[in-house]
Enzyme design. Structure first.
Site, short mmCIF file in Angstrom:
data_model
loop_
_atom_site.label_atom_id
_atom_site.label_comp_id
_atom_site.label_asym_id
_atom_site.label_seq_id
_atom_site.Cartn_x
_atom_site.Cartn_y
_atom_site.Cartn_z
N HIS A 194 0.85 -1.20 0.00
CA HIS A 194 0.00 0.00 0.00
C HIS A 194 0.89 1.25 0.00
O HIS A 194 1.83 1.32 0.75
CB HIS A 194 -0.89 0.03 1.25
CG HIS A 194 -2.09 -0.85 1.12
ND1 HIS A 194 -3.32 -0.51 1.64
CD2 HIS A 194 -2.27 -2.04 0.53
CE1 HIS A 194 -4.19 -1.46 1.38
NE2 HIS A 194 -3.58 -2.41 0.71
N TYR B 217 -9.04 5.57 7.65
CA TYR B 217 -9.15 5.93 9.07
C TYR B 217 -10.21 7.01 9.14
O TYR B 217 -9.99 8.13 8.67
CB TYR B 217 -7.82 6.46 9.59
CG TYR B 217 -6.74 5.40 9.77
CD1 TYR B 217 -6.00 4.93 8.69
CD2 TYR B 217 -6.45 4.89 11.03
CE1 TYR B 217 -5.01 3.98 8.85
CE2 TYR B 217 -5.46 3.93 11.21
CZ TYR B 217 -4.74 3.48 10.12
OH TYR B 217 -3.76 2.53 10.28
N PRO C 147 -3.55 0.34 18.70
CA PRO C 147 -3.30 -0.11 17.32
C PRO C 147 -3.48 0.96 16.25
O PRO C 147 -3.22 0.69 15.08
CB PRO C 147 -4.32 -1.24 17.14
CG PRO C 147 -5.38 -0.97 18.14
CD PRO C 147 -4.72 -0.30 19.30
N LYS D 80 1.70 -0.16 14.98
CA LYS D 80 3.12 -0.27 15.31
C LYS D 80 3.50 -1.50 16.13
O LYS D 80 4.69 -1.83 16.25
CB LYS D 80 3.58 0.98 16.08
CG LYS D 80 3.67 2.22 15.23
CD LYS D 80 4.91 2.21 14.35
CE LYS D 80 4.86 3.21 13.22
NZ LYS D 80 4.53 2.63 11.92
N TYR E 262 4.39 6.44 9.86
CA TYR E 262 3.51 5.31 9.53
C TYR E 262 4.26 4.22 8.78
O TYR E 262 4.13 3.03 9.12
CB TYR E 262 2.31 5.82 8.70
CG TYR E 262 1.18 4.82 8.63
CD1 TYR E 262 0.19 4.80 9.60
CD2 TYR E 262 1.12 3.88 7.60
CE1 TYR E 262 -0.85 3.88 9.55
CE2 TYR E 262 0.09 2.96 7.54
CZ TYR E 262 -0.90 2.95 8.52
OH TYR E 262 -1.91 2.04 8.48
C1 PHB Z 1 -5.38 -4.21 10.54
O1 PHB Z 1 -5.52 -4.40 9.32
O2 PHB Z 1 -5.58 -5.12 11.35
C2 PHB Z 1 -4.99 -2.87 11.05
C3 PHB Z 1 -4.66 -1.89 10.14
C4 PHB Z 1 -4.28 -0.63 10.60
C5 PHB Z 1 -4.24 -0.38 11.96
C6 PHB Z 1 -4.56 -1.38 12.87
C7 PHB Z 1 -4.93 -2.63 12.41
O3 PHB Z 1 -3.90 0.86 12.39
#
Ligand code: PHB
Ligand code: APR
Length: 392
Positions: A72, A196, A288, A292, A380
């Protein structure tokens, strides 16, 4: 029994450490409380930093990740009725993330350790570390495993960190007033990239595992129970929180697993006591939102491997003595980033209109300023392993 490094825990930290040590000719035994099936099926996060991908590839365990992982090159921040892409390819050229489930990393590492003749003992729930100051050993099921050092890779609820005497560790901690409800759904992702989404109903995240499987998260109250969340309520809430821009429609499908995770920031310092070295979630937890947790575990064991290789090559404990301080630099950067992403995107019970306006202003800044967007992007995708030297 005797080994050079006694490793407690067969999560990503313990398994990768065992493999990296093996590549350096160092012997280890991994003791895991749960069954192989349990650790291979446990659904966790799934975003690998560029550096994590590089470590796995260089260690020869990246074949399936390269074939099946999804690279990505950006994420979307969605709020106020619009989506804003953070384009990694422009902001941090040459660095990207790979979406690949943590349990897939775990499966790949277990398969490789066993193929190489590695020793992983599953279903060993009664491990106790002893004599941490000198001549350490582990006991379990009437057995004794003597080792030069113990690696505590047994996660947040493990036995290693609590075996350190009172008064040694300093604990730094913050609990957030919400949890994440996560689901895996048998349905193609509704967008190509992660979304997000911040809104008045709370945070939601659109993620994925493959072209056929989607992963979603919802911010929920800290005491939420899965019983409160039948499928229809989950989809209704995901629609309400994600279908907030023109033309976006969520594709729904069967939910194949669901989980709840507490949101916590935690660091134990130092990450060492005597001959016990803590790595991964055993030493630190991040919420999460910054993706990280797994990446920090990989960074820790990379440092620990170099330090142990130094010990066995030259007898010098210099790198081992620096282990905690070396790791903590990266740990605290990730702590800050994860806290920042969390406060940027969630609703808080304590929000007043002033706090909400500040949050919007911060989001506007991140989505309009090249400098602010670059701050998000470089954290990130993951800072280089040797970051931290002051700039001129
Ligand atoms: C996930 O795909 O499980 C995932 C992706 C981004 C995050 C946390 C979990 O910030
Ligand atoms: N004895 C042996 N094994 C134990 C014990 C114990 N007393 N307690 C816990 N374990 C095992 C757990 O069953 C688990 O398999 O230790 C392992 C720890 O693995 P993780 O929790 O996955 O931690 P880590 O390897 O540090 O990986 C960090 O996990 O929680 C996520 O988001 C986090 O992605 C990050 C990653």
């Amino acid at each position: 029994m005797r080994t050079q490094v006694g490793i407690v825990g067969a999560g990503p930290a313990g398994l990768l450490l065992s493999h990296l040590l093996h590549l350096r000719g160092i012997d280890s035994v991994v003791l895991e409380a749960r069954s192989r099936e349990y650790v291979e099926q446990r659904v966790r996060a799934g975003v690998l930093e560029q550096g994590t991908v590089d470590v796995l590839n260089e260690a020869g365990v990246g074949a399936r990740m390269s074939a099946e992982g999804l690279p990505h090159h950006g994420i979307e921040l969605r709020y106020g009725g619009a989506g804003h892409r953070i384009p990694f390819e422009r902001l941090v050229p040459g660095r990207a993330i790979t979406v690949y489930g943590q349990q897939e990393v775990v499966k790949d590492l277990i398969a490789r350790r066993l193929a190489d003749g590695g020793k992983i003992l599953f279903d060993v729930p009664d491990v106790v570390p002893h004599s941490l100051e000198a001549d350490p050993y582990l006991t379990f099921q009437g057995e004794r495993l003597d080792c030069d050092v113990i690696a505590g890779c047994d996660g947040f609820h493990g036995v290693c960190r609590p075996s350190i005497p009172d008064g040694v560790l300093s604990i730094f901690q913050r609990d957030y007033p919400f949890a994440w409800l996560g689901i895996l759904a048998q349905v193609p992702p509704s967008a190509e990239e992660l979304i997000y989404s911040r809104g008045d109903r709370g945070f939601a995240l659109h993620s994925m595992r493959s072209p056929e499987i989607s992963r979603f998260y919802l911010q929920v109250p800290p005491d939420a129970s899965l019983d409160d969340w039948p499928d229809e309520r989950i989809w209704a809430e995901l629609r309400a929180r994600l279908e907030t821009v023109p033309g976006f429609a969520l594709t729904e499908g069967p939910i194949i697993s669901r989980d709840l995770s507490a949101m916590r920031s935690f660091v134990a310092e130092p990450m060492r006591y005597g001959r016990l070295y803590l790595a991964g979630d055993a030493a630190h937890i991040v919420p999460p939102t910054g993706a990280k947790g797994l990446n920090l575990a990989v960074a820790d064991v990379r440092v620990l491997t170099e330090a142990l290789a130094g010990l066995y090559a030259t007898g010098s404990t210099e790198l081992l003595d620096a282990y905690s301080a070396t790791c903590l630099k990266r740990v605290w950067r990730a702590q800050h980033f994860s806290w920042w992403m969390t406060t940027l995107l969630h609703t808080f019970d304590t929000d007043d209109p002033y706090g909400r306006r500040l949050q919007t202003s911060h989001l506007d800044y991140v989505t309009s300023s090249e400098a602010a967007a670059t701050t998000l992007a470089e954290n990130y995708v993951g800072l280089p392993f040797d970051f931290g030297a002051p700039r001129d």
